[in-house]
Design an enzyme around this catalytic site. Structure first.
Site, short mmCIF file in Angstrom:
data_model
loop_
_atom_site.label_atom_id
_atom_site.label_comp_id
_atom_site.label_asym_id
_atom_site.label_seq_id
_atom_site.Cartn_x
_atom_site.Cartn_y
_atom_site.Cartn_z
N PRO A 2 8.41 3.10 0.14
CA PRO A 2 7.14 3.81 0.29
C PRO A 2 6.66 3.73 1.73
O PRO A 2 6.72 2.69 2.36
CB PRO A 2 6.20 3.05 -0.65
CG PRO A 2 7.10 2.39 -1.64
CD PRO A 2 8.34 2.06 -0.88
N GLU A 3 6.21 4.86 2.25
CA GLU A 3 5.74 4.91 3.62
C GLU A 3 4.22 4.94 3.64
O GLU A 3 3.56 4.92 2.60
CB GLU A 3 6.34 6.13 4.31
CG GLU A 3 7.86 6.06 4.27
CD GLU A 3 8.56 6.99 5.24
OE1 GLU A 3 8.00 7.25 6.31
OE2 GLU A 3 9.67 7.41 4.91
N LYS A 51 1.27 0.04 5.96
CA LYS A 51 1.86 -0.03 4.62
C LYS A 51 1.20 -1.11 3.77
O LYS A 51 1.67 -1.44 2.70
CB LYS A 51 3.36 -0.28 4.74
CG LYS A 51 4.09 0.85 5.43
CD LYS A 51 5.56 0.57 5.48
CE LYS A 51 6.30 1.66 6.23
NZ LYS A 51 7.74 1.44 6.20
#
Length: 193
Positions: A2-3, A51
């Site tokens: 996930p970015e 993040k």
């Protein structure tokens, strides 16, 4: 992985379900915080930083999570039964909603004033209020011999970029990931893109 945009969207969804509401349940499924109970605390805000994600309460506490490679958040009505409960690391719920964090790489509670200890090393956040393209470009240029792909992934330069955006940005600029940053003609243009 996930970015930053995924974390930003998760924070937006969590904010809508939790902010301004009193927690009726907190279920930490990590050993260090297994007995922690935030019930009765009001969620004041949900903030992404690169993040990282922080759920802040009126008791001056922040629930810090990081999705790492496989994590995700799901928000469901409070009465709905949670699925795949063996993968859940954290549940935060109020009278109307429950937010379940699945496969979270980091789950911890810290004082809100200590968040900087976790994220203070990060560069400007691409989706944050501190976004500063000039500072990001300056940080990239600090190590001219470093490979461009590696430099873009370094969260100390720009917070929030992962493999997908790194690859797309370099492709669109016609830059191989192994090219040294010092050999890139237009670092500012790379950052702007």
């Amino acid at each position: 992985m996930p970015e930053g945009d995924t974390v930003f969207r998760a924070a937006t969804e969590l904010r809508g379900a939790l902010a301004g509401r009193v927690l009726t349940r907190s279920d930490f499924r990590v050993p260090r915080y297994a007995t922690a109970d935030l019930s009765g605390q009001t969620v004041t805000e949900v903030v992404p930083r690169g993040k990282h994600l922080f759920v802040r309460t009126d008791a001056g506490l922040s629930v810090h999570t990081h999705l790492k490679m496989e994590g995700r958040w799901r928000v469901r009505p409070a009465a709905e039964r949670l699925r795949e409960s063996y993968r859940i690391r954290l549940v935060l719920a109020n009278q109307d909603w429950q937010a379940a964090g699945y496969d979270l790489g980091v789950t911890e509670i810290l004082r809100t004033e200590a968040e900087e200890q976790v994220t203070g090393h990060l560069g400007p956040d691409l989706l944050g209020p501190d976004w500063d393209p000039e500072e990001a470009a300056r940080r990239l240029r600090e190590d001219p011999d470093r490979a461009a792909g590696e430099a873009l992934l370094d969260q100390r330069n720009l917070a929030g970029i992962g493999n997908v955006y790194k690859s797309e940005i370099l492709f669109l600029r016609g830059i191989r990931p192994w090219r040294p940053v010092g050999k890139i003609r237009n670092v500012d243009g790379l950052v702007d893109l």
